[in-house]
Every structure is written in C-alpha cells, then in structure tokens.
Write a protein that holds these residues in place. Structure first.
Motif, mmCIF file in Angstrom:
data_model
loop_
_atom_site.group_PDB
_atom_site.id
_atom_site.type_symbol
_atom_site.label_atom_id
_atom_site.label_comp_id
_atom_site.label_asym_id
_atom_site.label_seq_id
_atom_site.Cartn_x
_atom_site.Cartn_y
_atom_site.Cartn_z
ATOM 1 N N ARG A 148 54.438 61.900 30.615
ATOM 2 C CA ARG A 148 55.271 61.298 29.570
ATOM 3 C C ARG A 148 54.992 61.866 28.188
ATOM 4 O O ARG A 148 55.571 61.414 27.200
ATOM 5 N N GLY A 149 54.088 62.819 28.116
ATOM 6 C CA GLY A 149 53.748 63.398 26.827
ATOM 7 C C GLY A 149 52.955 62.457 25.941
ATOM 8 O O GLY A 149 53.008 62.564 24.703
ATOM 9 N N LEU A 150 52.197 61.540 26.547
ATOM 10 C CA LEU A 150 51.411 60.565 25.799
ATOM 11 C C LEU A 150 49.962 61.010 25.707
ATOM 12 O O LEU A 150 49.396 61.530 26.676
ATOM 13 N N GLU A 151 49.365 60.804 24.553
ATOM 14 C CA GLU A 151 47.960 61.135 24.345
ATOM 15 C C GLU A 151 47.182 59.866 24.030
ATOM 16 O O GLU A 151 47.682 58.969 23.354
ATOM 17 N N GLY A 152 45.962 59.800 24.535
ATOM 18 C CA GLY A 152 45.148 58.619 24.308
ATOM 19 C C GLY A 152 43.697 58.967 24.066
ATOM 20 O O GLY A 152 43.318 60.155 24.083
ATOM 21 N N GLU A 153 42.901 57.966 23.841
ATOM 22 C CA GLU A 153 41.476 58.170 23.592
ATOM 23 C C GLU A 153 40.787 58.698 24.849
ATOM 24 O O GLU A 153 41.265 58.495 25.973
ATOM 25 N N THR A 154 39.656 59.340 24.663
ATOM 26 C CA THR A 154 38.931 59.918 25.801
ATOM 27 C C THR A 154 38.252 58.851 26.635
ATOM 28 O O THR A 154 37.999 59.052 27.826
ATOM 29 N N LYS A 155 37.941 57.712 26.035
ATOM 30 C CA LYS A 155 37.288 56.627 26.765
ATOM 31 C C LYS A 155 38.312 55.592 27.202
ATOM 32 O O LYS A 155 39.286 55.335 26.503
ATOM 33 N N ALA A 156 38.079 55.009 28.360
ATOM 34 C CA ALA A 156 38.969 53.991 28.904
ATOM 35 C C ALA A 156 38.231 52.657 28.980
ATOM 36 O O ALA A 156 37.011 52.582 28.793
ATOM 37 N N GLU A 157 38.982 51.605 29.251
ATOM 38 C CA GLU A 157 38.425 50.268 29.472
ATOM 39 C C GLU A 157 38.828 49.794 30.855
ATOM 40 O O GLU A 157 39.820 50.247 31.414
ATOM 41 N N ALA A 158 38.057 48.861 31.383
ATOM 42 C CA ALA A 158 38.432 48.179 32.623
ATOM 43 C C ALA A 158 38.598 46.700 32.318
ATOM 44 O O ALA A 158 38.012 46.172 31.372
ATOM 45 N N ALA A 159 39.418 46.028 33.120
ATOM 46 C CA ALA A 159 39.618 44.595 32.956
ATOM 47 C C ALA A 159 39.711 43.949 34.336
ATOM 48 O O ALA A 159 40.398 44.455 35.218
ATOM 49 N N GLY A 160 39.001 42.837 34.505
ATOM 50 C CA GLY A 160 39.036 42.093 35.762
ATOM 51 C C GLY A 160 39.495 40.673 35.511
ATOM 52 O O GLY A 160 39.093 40.052 34.524
ATOM 53 N N TYR A 161 40.319 40.147 36.403
ATOM 54 C CA TYR A 161 40.940 38.838 36.192
ATOM 55 C C TYR A 161 40.429 37.757 37.153
ATOM 56 O O TYR A 161 40.871 36.613 37.054
ATOM 57 N N ASP A 162 39.537 38.089 38.074
ATOM 58 C CA ASP A 162 39.196 37.147 39.134
ATOM 59 C C ASP A 162 37.694 36.925 39.261
ATOM 60 O O ASP A 162 36.900 37.812 38.935
ATOM 61 N N PRO A 163 37.299 35.752 39.793
ATOM 62 C CA PRO A 163 35.883 35.496 40.073
ATOM 63 C C PRO A 163 35.364 36.453 41.137
ATOM 64 O O PRO A 163 36.153 36.978 41.947
ATOM 65 N N PRO A 164 34.048 36.675 41.187
ATOM 66 C CA PRO A 164 33.476 37.633 42.157
ATOM 67 C C PRO A 164 33.781 37.304 43.609
ATOM 68 O O PRO A 164 33.813 38.196 44.450
ATOM 69 N N PHE A 165 33.989 36.012 43.936
ATOM 70 C CA PHE A 165 34.209 35.639 45.339
ATOM 71 C C PHE A 165 35.654 35.835 45.791
ATOM 72 O O PHE A 165 35.978 35.608 46.954
ATOM 73 N N THR A 166 36.547 36.273 44.910
ATOM 74 C CA THR A 166 37.939 36.505 45.292
ATOM 75 C C THR A 166 38.027 37.710 46.229
ATOM 76 O O THR A 166 37.466 38.760 45.934
ATOM 77 N N PRO A 167 38.718 37.585 47.380
ATOM 78 C CA PRO A 167 38.852 38.725 48.303
ATOM 79 C C PRO A 167 39.465 39.937 47.615
ATOM 80 O O PRO A 167 40.373 39.806 46.779
ATOM 81 N N GLY A 168 38.983 41.127 47.974
ATOM 82 C CA GLY A 168 39.419 42.358 47.334
ATOM 83 C C GLY A 168 40.923 42.549 47.240
ATOM 84 O O GLY A 168 41.447 42.892 46.173
ATOM 85 N N PRO A 169 41.680 42.340 48.341
ATOM 86 C CA PRO A 169 43.126 42.577 48.277
ATOM 87 C C PRO A 169 43.860 41.664 47.300
ATOM 88 O O PRO A 169 44.986 41.973 46.900
ATOM 89 N N LEU A 170 43.238 40.539 46.927
ATOM 90 C CA LEU A 170 43.890 39.581 46.035
ATOM 91 C C LEU A 170 43.435 39.721 44.589
ATOM 92 O O LEU A 170 43.910 39.007 43.713
#
Length: 206
Positions: free
Chosen positions: A165-187
């Motif tokens: 798309r011709g987009l440029e961004g920072e060299t570092k990325a972030e991660a985000a998680g929305y669920d408790p650790p006991f949530t099954p992986g597929p969900l």
C-alpha cells in the motif's frame, strides 16, 4: 456407531459454541481502548488511536506475564497505589518494544474516567505510569498463543501488506492481547500494531 459419532460431534460443536460465547461475553465485561477504523482489509486495519495512559512494567514476551509482570500490574490496579484505589481491568494488554525480542514493556490501559481524574502513582518499584501517544497504526488481528515466533510471523505479514500500500511505519512494533491466559488458543484475540509515520498518515488522508 454412526449415531454415536454424530452425537459426539454435536457435543463438541456445542461446547465450542458455548466457549466462544463465553469468551465474547467475558471481553464485553471490560472497557476497551477506543480507536477509529480508517480502513479495513480482512484481518488488517488502519486505526486512529487517542492518547492512552498505561500502567507499565518490564516483561518477557514468551513468558506472557508468568515472569511476575502481570501480577505486578494486577496488584497495582487492585490497590497497590498511593490512593489505595481499585482500578477496573481493561483490554487490551499492550506489549511494547521489539516484538521479536523477549524484553518488552507490558502495559495495562487506564480506564477513561481514571485517566481524566488523574492516575494514582504506584507503590514500590517495578510499575510506572506513562502516556502512550495516540496516532495512526496498521494492525493485524489473529488467534492463537502469542509468543516471539508468532509475533515475528504476523509482523512480517503486516509489513508486507503495508509495503503493497506504499505505507511506511516505525521499525518497532507492538503486540496486544485481549484475553485471560486460560482462554483456548483458537478463541484468543491478538494483534500486532505498527505506528505509521507522519508521511504515511498524510498520504492516507490525501
């Protein structure tokens, strides 16, 4: 035998639906960081985020909070702060830094009301209050367990999409998680976010 197999398959299907419904309901119980979707392409979006206040601590990406980082933040929102204030849990949990590396900063988003009234200072060491600057981000969403390998793979996919798309961004990325650790992986709902630079923002708006 065939009837039994159908029954087992139906039972598994119902259990999966029930677990998915439970996961969605659990997420709905938390305030989530606001953003505006500027563009959507499958599991990739361009989003505009406002400034957010975070309670943050150092973490290990692969530990997913099992190194004690999650509990440090949880104790803070449970009252280990100068006001003894209990702060509601929110989503997502941000992990900022080199996503492909193990050392990152784990951050809980402060609720809007708490941020507006003033975020209480932490007691003791290990937790800091800081502002996550708002801006425009490219974001890819995916299920499963989040670790360094998965993060690297998803970041590569996102950067390839940005390049197309011709987009440029920072060299570092972030991660985000929305669920408790006991949530099954597929969900589970995970995301990788890359902040777009000013030139990319200008091009996207023109």
């Amino acid at each position: 035998m065939k009837r039994r197999m159908i029954y087992v398959a139906a039972t598994i299907g119902l259990a999966a639906v029930a677990m998915a419904a439970w996961t969605i309901t659990a997420r709905a119980g938390y305030e989530s960081a606001e953003y505006e979707v500027i563009e959507s392409d499958g599991n990739i979006e361009i989003r505009e985020y406002p400034d957010l206040m975070l309670a943050a601590t150092d973490s290990k990406m692969d530990a997913q909070g099992r190194d004690g980082s999650f509990m440090r933040l949880f104790r803070y929102i449970s009252g280990a702060n100068e006001d003894g204030q209990k702060i509601p849990m929110t989503t997502p949990v941000f992990m900022e830094g080199d996503v492909g590396e193990s050392d990152v900063s784990m951050g809980f988003v402060m609720p809007k009301e708490v941020a507006a009234e003033g975020v209480p200072e932490p007691k003791g060491d290990g937790v800091k209050i800081r502002k996550r600057e708002g801006g425009r981000f490219a974001v890819i969403r995916f299920p499963g367990r989040l670790d360094s390998r998965v993060a690297e793979e998803q970041e590569a996919k996102l950067r390839e999409w940005m390049k197309s798309r011709g987009l440029e961004g920072e060299t570092k990325a972030e991660a985000a998680g929305y669920d408790p650790p006991f949530t099954p992986g597929p969900l589970r709902r995970n995301e990788i976010l890359i902040r777009l630079n000013d030139a990319a923002n200008t091009d996207a708006e023109s």
